[in-house]
Write an enzyme that holds these catalytic residues in place. Structure first.
Site, PDB file in Angstrom:
ATOM      1  N   LYS A  22       0.837  -1.207   0.000  1.00  0.00           N
ATOM      2  CA  LYS A  22       0.000   0.000   0.000  1.00  0.00           C
ATOM      3  C   LYS A  22       0.876   1.264   0.000  1.00  0.00           C
ATOM      4  O   LYS A  22       0.660   2.167  -0.805  1.00  0.00           O
ATOM      5  CB  LYS A  22      -0.900  -0.046   1.247  1.00  0.00           C
ATOM      6  CG  LYS A  22      -1.799   1.142   1.447  1.00  0.00           C
ATOM      7  CD  LYS A  22      -2.934   0.797   2.387  1.00  0.00           C
ATOM      8  CE  LYS A  22      -2.646   1.113   3.837  1.00  0.00           C
ATOM      9  NZ  LYS A  22      -2.640   2.529   4.176  1.00  0.00           N
ATOM     10  N   SER A  23       1.863   1.315   0.894  1.00  0.00           N
ATOM     11  CA  SER A  23       2.723   2.507   0.968  1.00  0.00           C
ATOM     12  C   SER A  23       3.413   2.760  -0.365  1.00  0.00           C
ATOM     13  O   SER A  23       3.512   3.901  -0.828  1.00  0.00           O
ATOM     14  CB  SER A  23       3.797   2.323   2.038  1.00  0.00           C
ATOM     15  OG  SER A  23       3.226   2.383   3.305  1.00  0.00           O
ATOM     16  N   ARG A 121      -8.850  12.598  12.152  1.00  0.00           N
ATOM     17  CA  ARG A 121      -7.423  12.342  12.406  1.00  0.00           C
ATOM     18  C   ARG A 121      -6.602  13.642  12.382  1.00  0.00           C
ATOM     19  O   ARG A 121      -6.933  14.578  11.648  1.00  0.00           O
ATOM     20  CB  ARG A 121      -6.898  11.315  11.397  1.00  0.00           C
ATOM     21  CG  ARG A 121      -7.597   9.975  11.592  1.00  0.00           C
ATOM     22  CD  ARG A 121      -7.150   8.939  10.611  1.00  0.00           C
ATOM     23  NE  ARG A 121      -5.750   8.594  10.796  1.00  0.00           N
ATOM     24  CZ  ARG A 121      -5.085   7.797   9.969  1.00  0.00           C
ATOM     25  NH1 ARG A 121      -5.681   7.286   8.901  1.00  0.00           N
ATOM     26  NH2 ARG A 121      -3.817   7.528  10.194  1.00  0.00           N
ATOM     27  N   SER A 164       7.278   9.630  11.973  1.00  0.00           N
ATOM     28  CA  SER A 164       6.151   9.365  11.085  1.00  0.00           C
ATOM     29  C   SER A 164       6.573   9.505   9.634  1.00  0.00           C
ATOM     30  O   SER A 164       7.021  10.571   9.203  1.00  0.00           O
ATOM     31  CB  SER A 164       5.009  10.345  11.382  1.00  0.00           C
ATOM     32  OG  SER A 164       4.138  10.428  10.278  1.00  0.00           O
ATOM     33  N   ASP A 311       1.954  -0.595  12.033  1.00  0.00           N
ATOM     34  CA  ASP A 311       0.668  -1.095  11.519  1.00  0.00           C
ATOM     35  C   ASP A 311       0.381  -2.534  11.930  1.00  0.00           C
ATOM     36  O   ASP A 311      -0.734  -3.025  11.771  1.00  0.00           O
ATOM     37  CB  ASP A 311       0.638  -0.986   9.991  1.00  0.00           C
ATOM     38  CG  ASP A 311       0.577   0.463   9.536  1.00  0.00           C
ATOM     39  OD1 ASP A 311       0.182   1.334  10.343  1.00  0.00           O
ATOM     40  OD2 ASP A 311       0.930   0.733   8.374  1.00  0.00           O
ATOM     41  N   LYS A 338      -4.768   6.401  14.537  1.00  0.00           N
ATOM     42  CA  LYS A 338      -4.872   5.669  13.260  1.00  0.00           C
ATOM     43  C   LYS A 338      -6.337   5.660  12.805  1.00  0.00           C
ATOM     44  O   LYS A 338      -7.135   6.442  13.286  1.00  0.00           O
ATOM     45  CB  LYS A 338      -4.304   4.264  13.425  1.00  0.00           C
ATOM     46  CG  LYS A 338      -2.821   4.249  13.771  1.00  0.00           C
ATOM     47  CD  LYS A 338      -1.982   4.746  12.618  1.00  0.00           C
ATOM     48  CE  LYS A 338      -0.514   4.816  12.972  1.00  0.00           C
ATOM     49  NZ  LYS A 338       0.298   5.435  11.932  1.00  0.00           N
ATOM     50  N   ARG A 385      -7.360  -2.808   9.524  1.00  0.00           N
ATOM     51  CA  ARG A 385      -6.411  -3.685  10.225  1.00  0.00           C
ATOM     52  C   ARG A 385      -7.044  -4.328  11.462  1.00  0.00           C
ATOM     53  O   ARG A 385      -6.659  -5.422  11.867  1.00  0.00           O
ATOM     54  CB  ARG A 385      -5.137  -2.922  10.589  1.00  0.00           C
ATOM     55  CG  ARG A 385      -4.400  -2.434   9.350  1.00  0.00           C
ATOM     56  CD  ARG A 385      -2.960  -2.125   9.578  1.00  0.00           C
ATOM     57  NE  ARG A 385      -2.455  -1.271   8.524  1.00  0.00           N
ATOM     58  CZ  ARG A 385      -2.077  -1.689   7.313  1.00  0.00           C
ATOM     59  NH1 ARG A 385      -2.130  -2.971   7.010  1.00  0.00           N
ATOM     60  NH2 ARG A 385      -1.665  -0.838   6.403  1.00  0.00           N
TER      61      ARG A 385
HETATM   62  C1  S3P Z   1       2.421   5.102   6.231  1.00  0.00           C
HETATM   63  C2  S3P Z   1       2.994   5.505   7.407  1.00  0.00           C
HETATM   64  C3  S3P Z   1       2.474   5.126   8.731  1.00  0.00           C
HETATM   65  C4  S3P Z   1       1.527   3.935   8.632  1.00  0.00           C
HETATM   66  C5  S3P Z   1       0.553   4.071   7.508  1.00  0.00           C
HETATM   67  C6  S3P Z   1       1.257   4.210   6.183  1.00  0.00           C
HETATM   68  C7  S3P Z   1       3.014   5.559   4.961  1.00  0.00           C
HETATM   69  O1  S3P Z   1       1.771   6.215   9.290  1.00  0.00           O
HETATM   70  O2  S3P Z   1       0.840   3.768   9.856  1.00  0.00           O
HETATM   71  O3  S3P Z   1      -0.318   2.962   7.440  1.00  0.00           O
HETATM   72  O4  S3P Z   1       2.717   4.964   3.905  1.00  0.00           O
HETATM   73  O5  S3P Z   1       3.793   6.515   4.998  1.00  0.00           O
HETATM   74  P1  S3P Z   1       2.499   7.344  10.179  1.00  0.00           P
HETATM   75  O6  S3P Z   1       3.468   8.032   9.342  1.00  0.00           O
HETATM   76  O7  S3P Z   1       1.370   8.242  10.606  1.00  0.00           O
HETATM   77  O8  S3P Z   1       3.104   6.596  11.326  1.00  0.00           O
END
Ligand code: S3P
Length: 424
Positions: A22-23, A121, A164, A311, A338, A385
């Site tokens: 996903k990222s 959020r 983050s 996650d 989250k 999740r």
């Molecule tokens: C992500 C970063 C994380 C993660 C999210 C995806 C990303 O969040 O929890 O599911 O793709 O950069 P945070 O940066 O808020 O920790």
């Protein structure tokens, strides 16, 4: 859609290929939209979140054409058109936070909004650094919708209190369009996919420990193949460890060291886990994982490992109910921000099953090993999740478990249940 989960008595066996990360799917669209030229993106995620990013860039004038369900051609001039409508980020924090870094530096105004969960959020974490760069963003008291007034941005040296990747990526994406050298430092290293992809596409970027610096850069389009998502694989890793008589292989899993905290933790707990055939795909480390049912012992999870498994904590909590001793998870207070408050949600739902779990301000205390009883209804709090973690708990519960609103799984992993069924 409610889902009934039954105890698995035969074990999980065979082989699966884990779907797209996903990222990385978000970043492939975002960064190739910034690059001048044509990019072929292979193995793009089927999840709704990544499609929110894709549709948003179409609304910014990027030409995206699917060749098959997960393969697409993206053509960009490296410039965006002023959107004719407000931009919908759906349930996706990654979309809103990363894209705000790009829109802040455009010569037009735009509005980012999201669903009920995303609208609750915190967005101050991106508004603050962007404002220091000269951005003008109006919000609903630090929450979406975000009205972004395009400005000329200047570089900053930003020391973040949070580890983050979303905040870091937002600042870096603003930085490649800002005058001067932008530096971003975080307490512990969070996932570094943006840095690796920026480097892959030719940006002027340097990394030293947990500080990244970027200069104003033009990106060059280059084809991207996306590997499988370790955060999706985590559900299978945990299921393989706790469902008796399991032994299977998970193929094509992204093994970027900033994401592999789950592997370190299960090893610490005594798991039978093997990493096979390590290779590199589009600047990211990838491999296969063999997993077998294991006797587990409790451990402490805290400090710099937290961003490397953030996650995976809900499903690690399920795992900890099956480990001998007291597992302590701390320094994870951002779990409350989250898709749901994952600390309260995990404790509330796992207790219904009979787990011995207590909530702390920044994590959990879990005593194991406990028999999960089931025979209850589980809520999912608009959180993919949580839905998947509770499905895993259902696989080892004595009586059946009903998971309400299971469709939230489609946010990141629409293939989830079908892949489970293929291992039985
Ligand atoms: C992500 C970063 C994380 C993660 C999210 C995806 C990303 O969040 O929890 O599911 O793709 O950069 P945070 O940066 O808020 O920790």
């Amino acid at each position: 859609m409610n889902k009934i989960v039954e105890k698995n008595i035969n074990g999980l066996k065979g082989e699966i290929v884990i779907p797209s990360d996903k990222s990385l799917s978000h970043r492939a669209i975002i960064l190739s939209s910034l690059a001048k030229g044509t990019t072929k993106i292979e193995n793009f995620s089927k999840g709704a979140d990544c499609h929110s990013t894709l549709n948003l860039f179409k609304n910014l004038g990027i030409d995206i054409d699917f060749k098959s369900e997960q393969s697409l051609i993206l053509k960009s001039t490296g410039k965006f058109l002023e959107p004719k409508q407000n931009l919908n980020c759906g349930n996706s924090g990654t979309t809103m936070r990363l894209v705000s870094g790009i829109l802040a530096g455009q010569n037009f105004n735009s509005v980012l909004y999201g669903d009920e969960s995303l609208s609750k959020r915190p967005m101050k974490r991106v508004i603050e650094p962007l404002s220091l760069m000269g951005a003008k963003i109006n919000s609903n008291d630090g929450k979406a919708p975000l009205e972004i007034i395009g400005k000329h941005l200047k570089a900053i040296n930003y020391k973040s209190k949070l580890s983050s990747a979303q905040v870091k990526s937002c600042v870096l994406l603003a930085g490649i369009n800002a005058e001067g050298k932008t530096l971003f430092t975080e307490p512990y290293l969070s996932r570094n996919h943006t840095e690796l992809m920026l480097e892959y596409l030719g940006a002027d970027i340097q990394v030293e420990n947990s500080t990244v610096s970027v200069q104003k850069s033009e990106l060059t389009a280059k084809d991207i193949t996306i590997c499988g998502d370790i955060s999706s694989a985590a559900f299978f890793i945990v299921a393989g460890l706790i469902v008796p008589h399991s032994d299977f292989v998970i193929k094509n899993v992204g093994l970027n060291p900033t994401r592999t905290g789950i592997i370190d933790v299960v090893k610490m707990m005594g798991a039978n886990i093997e990493i096979l055939d390590k290779r590199t795909i589009s600047n990211e480390l990838v491999g296969d994982i063999r997993i077998q049912t294991s006797d587990l012992k409790a451990c402490e999870i805290s400090g710099n490992i937290i961003p490397r498994l953030i996650d995976e904590i809900p499903v690690i909590a399920v795992l900890a109910t099956q480990a001998e001793g007291t597992t302590i998870i701390k320094d994870a207070q951002d779990l409350r921000n989250k898709e749901s408050d994952r600390i309260t949600a995990v404790v509330t739902e796992l207790r219904k099953l009979g787990a011995n779990i207590d909530e702390t301000q920044d994590g959990f205390i879990i005593n194991g090993k406990t028999k999960l009883l089931g025979d209850c209804e589980i809520n999912t709090y608009h959180d993919h999740r949580l839905a998947m973690s509770m499905y895993i708990a259902g696989l080892i519960s004595e009586k059946q478990v009903q998971i309400n609103d299971f469709q939230w799984v489609d946010i990141s992993f629409p293939e989830f249940e079908q892949l489970f069924t293929s291992l039985q």
